[in-house]
Enzyme design. Sequence first.
Site, mmCIF file in Angstrom:
data_model
loop_
_atom_site.group_PDB
_atom_site.id
_atom_site.type_symbol
_atom_site.label_atom_id
_atom_site.label_comp_id
_atom_site.label_asym_id
_atom_site.label_seq_id
_atom_site.Cartn_x
_atom_site.Cartn_y
_atom_site.Cartn_z
ATOM 1 N N TRP A 1 4.272 4.659 -21.436
ATOM 2 C CA TRP A 1 3.594 3.482 -20.880
ATOM 3 C C TRP A 1 3.476 2.507 -22.038
ATOM 4 O O TRP A 1 2.606 2.613 -22.867
ATOM 5 C CB TRP A 1 2.236 3.872 -20.324
ATOM 6 N N GLU A 2 4.376 1.545 -22.072
ATOM 7 C CA GLU A 2 4.569 0.803 -23.307
ATOM 8 C C GLU A 2 3.528 -0.271 -23.578
ATOM 9 O O GLU A 2 3.197 -0.545 -24.720
ATOM 10 C CB GLU A 2 5.983 0.204 -23.313
#
Length: 341
Positions: free
Chosen positions: A105-106
Site C-alpha cells: 500500500w504505497e
Amino acid sequence: MAVKGAYWPSWVSDFRGIDSGLFTHIYYAFVLPDHTFKLDLSGSRLEGFTSAVRPAKAILSVGGERADPKRFSDMVSNISSRKNFIDSSIEVARAFGFDGVDLDWEFPQNHDVENLGYLLREWRAAVEREARDKGRIPLLLTAAVPFSANSNWPFPVDSMKQNLDWINAMCYNYRGSWDNVTGAHAALFDPINKSEYTTDMGLQSWIRAGIPRSKLVMGLPLYGRTWTLENPTSHGIGAPARGIRPGDGGTMTYAEIVRFNRQHNVGEIYDQDTVSAYSYAGTTWIGYDNVRSTTTKIQYAQRLGLRGYFFWQIAGDHEGTISRAGEKSLLFSQSARSVIL
C-alpha cells in the site's frame, strides 16, 4: 545479507525459469482485496508458484501501484474489515504454501496512519496465534514502502518496527518524463544537485524515523526510464530533454535496454556521481542501473548495515545478468569505496 529478494509480476505467466538460487525471498506480485476485503484470486497464477521458487521463500504481495487506495483505506477503517483481510491473507498464504505476506500500500493518507498501525498490530497477533495453534512457523509479514520516510508519505513507524519483519524501500522512480532533463531515476547520491530524491537520503530518512537498519531492505530497479534529447550532442545526466522515448510509458526493462544497446551499437556509460548508468543513440536517452552500479549499491547497503536488497522486477532482467550481481557484490569494491567513503 539476510534478504536477497525479488518481485515476480503476476502478469508474466511462466515463472519456471526463475533462478531461485540467487535469492532468499521471491514475492508474487500482486493480488488484491475484493469489496469484502478478502483476497481476490481471480486471474491469479498462484498454483505451483511456491514450488517453482524453492529454495527461496515465497511471499504473497498484496496491492501494488495500480491498487485502489480507497479499498485499502476502507479496509483498515474498522476492526471487522481488518479481520476479514487478515484472516483471508493467512488462509490464502497457507493454502498455496507461501512463507509470508507483503503489503504494498504505497501511499496511505494522513487519516489512514492510525488505522494502518492497528492493522499491522492485529495482523501480527493473528499470525502468531495461527502458528501457535497449528504448530507452524509464523508467516513473515513485510511491507513495500516509498523510498523515503517523507512527511508527505505518512506511515505508522512504531507499529511497523514492532510488527513487521522488515520493510522494502522502493528506491527508484525519482526521475521520469515529468522532468525536462535526463536523470538517474534510482540515483544513490546526487552531489551536484543536492537532491533529496536519492537512495541514500531516503534510506537515511527511514533510519532517522526509527526503522532499525536490521529491518530495512533497499530496492533496486531492473528497468530504466527514457527521454528524448533536445540536442543529441548534449547527452549527459541533466541534459535538456522532452517527453518520453521508447518503452512502456517511458520505461524499458533491463532486457530491452540490452537489446537496444546491441541494436544501435552503443555502450553503457557509468556515472560515478549518481552511481548509475545510461545509454543514448541519436535523441533517445535511457537511464538505468547496470551491473557496476548495482554491485556498488549492494556494497553500500552492506556498509550501512541493512538487512538486504530486493529487485523490482525479476522478469525484467536480461538472462539473470543483474540478478547475479547480488552474488558478486564485492567485484567493484574499490569503486564502491571511492564513492561511499
